[in-house]
Motif scaffolding. Structure first.
Motif, PDB file in Angstrom:
ATOM      1  N   LEU A   8      -2.757 -26.405   4.210  1.00 46.41           N
ATOM      2  CA  LEU A   8      -1.604 -25.903   3.478  1.00 46.41           C
ATOM      3  C   LEU A   8      -0.853 -27.099   2.917  1.00 46.41           C
ATOM      4  O   LEU A   8      -0.490 -28.011   3.662  1.00 46.41           O
TER       5      LEU A   8
ATOM      6  N   THR B  58      -7.311 -14.842  10.860  1.00 48.14           N
ATOM      7  CA  THR B  58      -6.774 -16.198  11.011  1.00 48.14           C
ATOM      8  C   THR B  58      -6.780 -16.620  12.480  1.00 48.14           C
ATOM      9  O   THR B  58      -7.169 -17.748  12.808  1.00 48.14           O
TER      10      THR B  58
ATOM     11  N   THR C 295      -1.266 -29.309   7.633  1.00 41.84           N
ATOM     12  CA  THR C 295      -0.180 -29.027   6.697  1.00 41.84           C
ATOM     13  C   THR C 295       0.336 -30.341   6.132  1.00 41.84           C
ATOM     14  O   THR C 295       0.662 -31.255   6.887  1.00 41.84           O
TER      15      THR C 295
ATOM     16  N   VAL D  74      -1.443 -18.026   3.365  1.00 46.29           N
ATOM     17  CA  VAL D  74      -2.325 -18.740   4.293  1.00 46.29           C
ATOM     18  C   VAL D  74      -3.343 -17.785   4.893  1.00 46.29           C
ATOM     19  O   VAL D  74      -4.551 -18.078   4.946  1.00 46.29           O
ATOM     20  N   HIS D  75      -2.889 -16.621   5.340  1.00 47.38           N
ATOM     21  CA  HIS D  75      -3.802 -15.650   5.949  1.00 47.38           C
ATOM     22  C   HIS D  75      -4.833 -15.158   4.941  1.00 47.38           C
ATOM     23  O   HIS D  75      -6.014 -14.998   5.278  1.00 47.38           O
TER      24      HIS D  75
ATOM     25  N   GLN E  75      -1.416 -22.500  13.233  1.00 47.35           N
ATOM     26  CA  GLN E  75      -2.528 -22.286  12.314  1.00 47.35           C
ATOM     27  C   GLN E  75      -3.206 -23.595  11.894  1.00 47.35           C
ATOM     28  O   GLN E  75      -4.248 -23.551  11.238  1.00 47.35           O
TER      29      GLN E  75
ATOM     30  N   ASP F 268      -9.069 -25.809   4.844  1.00 46.15           N
ATOM     31  CA  ASP F 268      -8.122 -24.691   4.817  1.00 46.15           C
ATOM     32  C   ASP F 268      -6.700 -25.191   5.003  1.00 46.15           C
ATOM     33  O   ASP F 268      -5.889 -24.545   5.669  1.00 46.15           O
TER      34      ASP F 268
ATOM     35  N   VAL G 257      -4.408 -24.056   0.367  1.00 49.68           N
ATOM     36  CA  VAL G 257      -3.318 -23.294  -0.242  1.00 49.68           C
ATOM     37  C   VAL G 257      -2.249 -24.289  -0.676  1.00 49.68           C
ATOM     38  O   VAL G 257      -1.754 -25.071   0.143  1.00 49.68           O
TER      39      VAL G 257
ATOM     40  N   ARG H  88      -7.529 -17.791   4.487  1.00 49.50           N
ATOM     41  CA  ARG H  88      -8.433 -17.889   5.632  1.00 49.50           C
ATOM     42  C   ARG H  88      -9.453 -16.748   5.626  1.00 49.50           C
ATOM     43  O   ARG H  88     -10.566 -16.897   6.131  1.00 49.50           O
TER      44      ARG H  88
END
Length: 461
Positions: A362, A155, A339, A233-234, A271, A360, A245, A237
């Motif tokens: 969130l 990540t 996010t 999340v990790h 992130q 990617d 996610v 990625r």
């Protein structure tokens, strides 16, 4: 980087380049980007050197205490056990022969003793080996274990190394234009308006975090939930495909769903490029639910979409505007990790429209109950219940919410009674803790008991 780890980093680079090509509508040169990225991979990896060192250190520590099955046989001195078994088998055969048993039956008895002894030794050593192997596998995936550290390294490499590299290439590398006469690619310079638009978007995204509610007051008992969101999340990625996610935080009103979502957004800020919270007003409370059109406009404005694209013809219908805004929304966030907090949601179809499918990102959804998205929905969907705090979490929150030191010694029994009267709801516990002041917990419990247990609230952060 070690060879196997370099292959993982290259796979991450390939995926990021594929996203860049999709984002550019096919104008970016994938081969050129991959060639430059591979050449600069060691330099890009320096941005995640700290995470990589922690990961390799955990691997080395795990390998140091690991025994193969053969090594465990040697450690358990299985050879000696086999030798003793052989001697016992020979002795059994000789004894049977001495008692007048024929050579064939005696040999059979000796073989049976040998097989039984050897099988016992193998079972004993294997039974000791496999539980240890399972424990090691569990340690790799535990919080702080090697697997989590691997995901954190990938990540960090993606966010601090590969993405900025591709942003830089986008700004300095000219796009290509095919000439009809020569059928060759001719470089064209990036227009000044494009540069200013990119700079504006960057600025709006950086400022978007300032529009989030500030985390205020004590926050306790939810570390496990935030850790789980970070792990999801990790893991996303590190996957080979690009998907957002989606985490549905569901639980009773007053349980702190929105507070948890906001805290997670702030803690995972490094992130993502930007963030936005939109209140969908799906819990009733006298307000009409927020229309999808208004939610899309809010998200696009907060996340830096060009405002001239948000204008519509006067005669366009509401459905046409929603479809157009949804297209702009997904196009704008392609390859852009942000996010999005969809607060107080109740309509799964509306949530689906507001999830950026090709990034990617969130998406934290707060709702009274689980929201079931379609099984074929292109996202990593997780349901995370936000339950009332347990005894330890309630005790921690009461201690942090207390404004003054209590005059009396801490009373665990009274604190447990306060938790029960507050239903374990963080909102009620914060109010109770702030009113505790110099009184002891028993006096507060007596006061609360006079009114009875706290009823669920309709709406609270």
């Amino acid at each position: 980087m070690r060879d196997g780890h370099r292959a993982e980093a290259e796979r991450l680079l390939v995926r990021a380049v594929e996203e860049e090509v999709r984002r550019s509508g096919g104008r970016a040169d994938a081969n050129a980007l991959l060639t430059r990225g591979r050449a600069a991979l060691d330099a890009l990896a320096e941005s995640a050197a700290e995470e990589y060192a922690a990961y390799t250190s955990a691997l080395d520590e795990g390998a140091a205490g690991q025994l193969t099955l053969g090594a465990r046989f040697a450690k358990e001195k299985a050879g000696t056990a086999f030798w003793v078994t052989g001697v016992a088998a020979v002795a059994a055969g000789l004894a049977d022969t001495g008692l007048g048993t024929g050579a064939g039956p005696a040999a059979g008895a000796a073989a049976a003793v040998a097989v039984a002894g050897a099988a016992t030794t193998v079972v004993r050593v294997t039974a000791a080996h496999w539980p240890a192997a399972h424990r090691r596998a569990g340690e790799l995936g535990r919080p702080g274990g090697a697997e989590q550290l691997r995901l954190q390294w990938l990540t960090a490499l993606d966010v601090r190394g590969i993405r900025p590299f591709l942003d830089q290439q986008r700004m300095v590398t000219p796009t290509t234009r095919t000439s009809k006469k020569t059928a060759t690619s001719v470089p064209t310079q990036l227009r000044g308006t494009d540069k200013s638009a990119a700079a504006r978007r960057r600025s709006v995204l950086e400022q978007s975090f300032a529009h989030l509610p500030e985390p205020q007051g004590p926050f306790a008992g939810r570390r496990a939930e935030i850790t789980r969101i970070a792990q999801w999340v990790h893991s996303a990625r590190a996957a080979t495909e690009t998907r957002p996610v989606v985490v549905v935080l569901h639980g009773p009103a007053g349980a702190g769903r929105t507070t948890l979502a906001v805290r997670a957004t702030h803690e995972l800020r490094d992130q993502f490029r930007g963030a936005c919270l939109v209140d969908l007003r799906g819990g009733g409370g006298g307000e009409a639910p927020l229309p999808t059109r208004d939610a899309l406009l809010h998200l696009l404005n907060r996340l830096g979409a060009p405002r001239e694209q948000l204008l519509f013809r006067e005669r366009s219908s509401a459905d046409q505007q929603v479809r157009r805004l949804a297209e702009l929304y997904h196009q704008h966030l392609t390859g852009l990790p942000v996010t999005v907090v969809l607060d107080d949601a109740s309509d799964a179809e509306q949530v689906r429209t507001l999830v950026p499918e090709r990034s990617d990102s969130l998406v934290l959804v707060t709702a009274a109950g689980p929201l079931e998205l379609p099984a074929d929905f292109p996202a990593w969907v997780h349901q995370l219940p936000v339950e009332p705090l347990d005894e330890a979490g309630a005790e921690e929150l009461l201690r942090e919410a207390t404004q003054d030191e209590p005059k009396e010694p801490y009373d665990a029994e009274a604190a447990l009674l306060v938790r029960e009267l507050c239903g374990g709801l963080p909102l009620a516990l914060r109010i109770a803790g702030s009113s505790l002041g110099p009184r002891d917990a028993r006096a507060l419990a007596a006061d609360l008991g006079a009114y009875g247990p706290v009823a669920p609230v309709e709406r609270a952060l």
